[in-house]
Design an enzyme around this catalytic site. Structure first.
Site, short mmCIF file in Angstrom:
data_model
loop_
_atom_site.label_atom_id
_atom_site.label_comp_id
_atom_site.label_asym_id
_atom_site.label_seq_id
_atom_site.Cartn_x
_atom_site.Cartn_y
_atom_site.Cartn_z
N SER A 10 0.85 -1.13 0.01
CA SER A 10 -0.09 0.02 -0.14
C SER A 10 1.07 1.20 0.08
CB SER A 10 -0.96 0.08 1.24
OG SER A 10 -0.15 -0.25 2.39
N GLU A 12 1.03 5.37 1.16
CA GLU A 12 0.58 6.35 1.72
C GLU A 12 0.79 7.94 1.29
OE1 GLU A 12 0.68 6.17 6.26
OE2 GLU A 12 1.20 8.22 6.11
N THR A 43 -3.56 10.61 4.91
CA THR A 43 -3.27 10.93 6.31
C THR A 43 -4.54 12.18 6.43
OG1 THR A 43 -1.75 12.97 5.84
CG2 THR A 43 -1.03 10.54 6.20
N ALA A 46 -4.66 15.70 12.74
CA ALA A 46 -5.35 15.56 14.23
C ALA A 46 -6.45 16.95 14.54
CB ALA A 46 -4.71 15.17 15.38
N ARG A 101 -4.91 7.76 17.10
CA ARG A 101 -5.25 8.91 18.12
C ARG A 101 -4.80 10.19 17.49
NH1 ARG A 101 -1.33 10.27 23.11
NH2 ARG A 101 -0.27 10.90 21.33
N ASP A 103 -1.76 13.30 17.03
CA ASP A 103 -0.84 14.48 17.71
C ASP A 103 -1.85 15.73 17.39
OD1 ASP A 103 0.65 12.37 19.25
OD2 ASP A 103 1.78 12.38 17.41
N ALA A 119 -6.49 5.61 20.70
CA ALA A 119 -6.99 5.07 19.37
C ALA A 119 -8.04 3.78 19.73
CB ALA A 119 -5.75 4.53 18.47
N TYR A 141 4.06 0.10 16.77
CA TYR A 141 5.26 0.69 16.93
C TYR A 141 6.40 -0.17 17.29
CZ TYR A 141 2.25 4.90 16.80
OH TYR A 141 1.56 5.78 16.49
N HIS A 145 6.19 3.35 20.95
CA HIS A 145 5.66 4.92 20.97
C HIS A 145 6.41 6.03 21.72
CE1 HIS A 145 2.96 8.30 21.29
NE2 HIS A 145 2.58 7.96 20.02
N GLN A 208 15.44 16.58 7.04
CA GLN A 208 13.85 16.43 7.01
C GLN A 208 13.92 15.22 7.82
OE1 GLN A 208 11.28 15.31 3.65
NE2 GLN A 208 10.03 17.13 4.02
N PHE A 212 11.95 14.49 11.54
CA PHE A 212 10.74 13.40 11.83
C PHE A 212 11.22 12.35 12.58
CE2 PHE A 212 8.31 13.48 7.31
CZ PHE A 212 7.91 14.60 7.85
N HIS A 262 3.90 -1.22 3.58
CA HIS A 262 3.17 0.01 3.45
C HIS A 262 4.17 1.17 3.22
CE1 HIS A 262 -0.11 3.03 4.13
NE2 HIS A 262 1.03 3.68 4.93
P1 FAD Z 1 -2.72 5.11 20.60
O1 FAD Z 1 -2.53 3.72 20.01
O2 FAD Z 1 -3.78 5.69 21.36
O3 FAD Z 1 -1.36 5.48 21.57
C1 FAD Z 1 -0.72 6.63 22.03
C2 FAD Z 1 -0.05 6.61 23.49
O4 FAD Z 1 -0.81 6.35 24.28
C3 FAD Z 1 0.98 5.27 23.23
O5 FAD Z 1 2.08 5.78 23.95
C4 FAD Z 1 0.29 4.21 24.10
O6 FAD Z 1 1.30 3.49 24.72
C5 FAD Z 1 -0.55 5.09 24.93
N1 FAD Z 1 -1.86 4.49 25.05
C6 FAD Z 1 -2.98 3.91 24.28
N2 FAD Z 1 -3.97 3.57 25.01
C7 FAD Z 1 -3.67 3.97 26.20
C8 FAD Z 1 -4.55 3.68 27.30
N3 FAD Z 1 -5.89 3.03 27.27
N4 FAD Z 1 -4.30 4.36 28.47
C9 FAD Z 1 -2.93 4.75 28.62
N5 FAD Z 1 -2.11 4.84 27.79
C10 FAD Z 1 -2.41 4.51 26.32
N6 FAD Z 1 -1.18 11.06 13.14
C11 FAD Z 1 -2.00 11.84 12.37
O7 FAD Z 1 -2.15 12.93 13.19
N7 FAD Z 1 -2.60 11.78 11.28
C12 FAD Z 1 -2.45 10.61 10.56
O8 FAD Z 1 -2.80 10.51 9.61
C13 FAD Z 1 -1.36 9.80 10.96
N8 FAD Z 1 -1.20 8.55 10.37
C14 FAD Z 1 -0.42 7.57 11.00
C15 FAD Z 1 -0.15 6.54 10.47
C16 FAD Z 1 0.52 5.20 10.84
C17 FAD Z 1 0.71 4.08 10.27
C18 FAD Z 1 1.22 5.50 11.92
C19 FAD Z 1 2.23 4.54 12.49
C20 FAD Z 1 1.28 6.86 12.65
C21 FAD Z 1 0.30 7.90 12.06
N9 FAD Z 1 0.01 8.96 12.76
C22 FAD Z 1 -0.75 9.92 12.19
C23 FAD Z 1 1.01 9.45 14.23
C24 FAD Z 1 0.13 8.85 15.28
O9 FAD Z 1 -1.30 9.59 15.38
C25 FAD Z 1 0.76 9.19 16.54
O10 FAD Z 1 2.02 8.47 16.61
C26 FAD Z 1 0.13 9.45 17.73
O11 FAD Z 1 1.20 9.84 18.82
C27 FAD Z 1 -0.44 8.10 18.34
O12 FAD Z 1 -1.37 7.56 17.49
P2 FAD Z 1 -1.80 6.08 17.83
O13 FAD Z 1 -3.35 5.64 16.92
O14 FAD Z 1 -0.85 5.21 17.86
O15 FAD Z 1 -2.34 6.12 19.41
#
Ligand code: FAD
Length: 283
Positions: A10, A12, A43, A46, A101, A103, A119, A141, A145, A208, A212, A262
């Protein structure tokens, strides 16, 4: 790992910000689509900062008959906003969502505003609202993370997303295949069987990439950093070396049983297609 399934490839993209970017992206998509990937993903900023741009890019891809997965980052959004977006996607014929989730940009608060904190809550919400209508991808990750208090806690949090209904995962990029294999082993030991597709970031611009990587916690190994730093402004050498590094990584991953790749294309076709062609993935 998942030898019985066909490999999934895939690409992105991010929503373009200007009319020039938009025109260029159409050419990039045409070049990439000719390789017949399983899907493209787009993408999402947030807090909804790219909501319309993401929607329009997804809409255009769909109009070309290309399978597309919008990313949806839930932090800072309320349930009504997410519900409306999911309904628009469902009506558009979208069947795959990358649930994140996200940022919030710094300076926009603590990240706790809105109805979702993590998430796994978004995955639960999508399942509650739409049953099995969407294939749900989540983020993984291999180097953990950056905000996770420990590797084990991060794995537990990853498991929650799977228990909430995620079908497969795409990883953050990394340059150390062992990190991926060790992560997959740990995940399997927790009884999680979903495919975990490695995210591949082609190396084209060291400054860059270093920025990142610091922000998202992806390690550029010392030996690669030293080589890349040594090239200074010599972009051609950076690209040639970056291609070698990426190619070796992709080969190792596929040889070790990764269920696909991906590519983070950064809206450029060249670096990804060179990898694709040298890997012999030609459609
Ligand atoms: P989560 O899975 O919610 O985890 C975030 C953090 O919280 C982790 O440290 C985890 O250990 C902790 N955590 C999770 N659940 C809990 C809980 N219940 N209690 C306490 N702690 C918890 N960002 C964007 O803004 N837009 C995008 O389009 C985008 N695309 C991405 C695509 C991919 C493939 C990847 C790998 C990342 C992408 N990101 C994007 C970045 C991502 O949003 C960030 O890395 C963000 O910080 C974490 O998102 P997550 O969905 O992994 O969060």
């Amino acid at each position: 790992m998942t030898d019985h399934l066909p490999l999934s490839f895939s690409f992105e993209l991010f929503p373009p910000k200007t009319p020039e970017g938009s025109a260029k992206l159409k050419t990039v998509i045409a070049d990439l689509a000719a390789r017949e990937p399983e899907f493209f993903s787009v993408t999402y900023g947030a807090g909804g900062s790219t909501r319309e741009g993401t929607f329009e890019t997804v809409d255009w891809l769909r109009s070309q008959g290309i399978d597309t997965a919008p990313h949806l980052a839930c932090i800072g959004s309320n349930q009504d906003e997410v519900r409306a977006l999911l309904n628009r996607y469902r009506d558009q014929g979208i069947r795959r969502i990358v649930a994140l989730r996200g940022d919030l940009p710094s300076g926009t608060g603590t990240g706790t505003s809105g109805d979702f904190r993590y998430a796994n809550e978004l995955v639960e919400f999508i399942r509650a609202e739409h049953g099995a209508d969407f294939h749900i991808e989540v983020a993984a990750y291999p180097e953990y993370h950056p905000q996770a208090p420990s590797a084990m806690r991060d794995l537990e949090h990853f498991k929650r997303k799977v228990e909430a209904g995620a079908d497969s995962a795409i990883t953050q990029y990394f340059y150390n295949a062992d990190a991926y294999f060790a992560f997959v082993d740990s995940v399997r030991a927790l009884g999680i069987g979903i495919p975990i597709v490695p995210g591949i970031m082609p190396i084209t611009n060291y400054t860059q990439l270093a920025r990142f990587s610091d922000a998202c916690g992806a390690e550029i190994p010392r030996w690669a950093r030293r080589r890349l730093e040594g090239y200074g402004d010599d972009l051609e050498s950076i690209r040639a070396f970056g291609h070698e590094v990426g190619l070796r990584l992709c080969r190792n991953l596929l040889a070790g049983g990764a269920p696909g790749l991906h590519f983070y294309t950064m809206n450029q076709s060249g670096p990804t297609l060179r990898l694709w062609d040298d890997l012999g993935l030609t459609a």
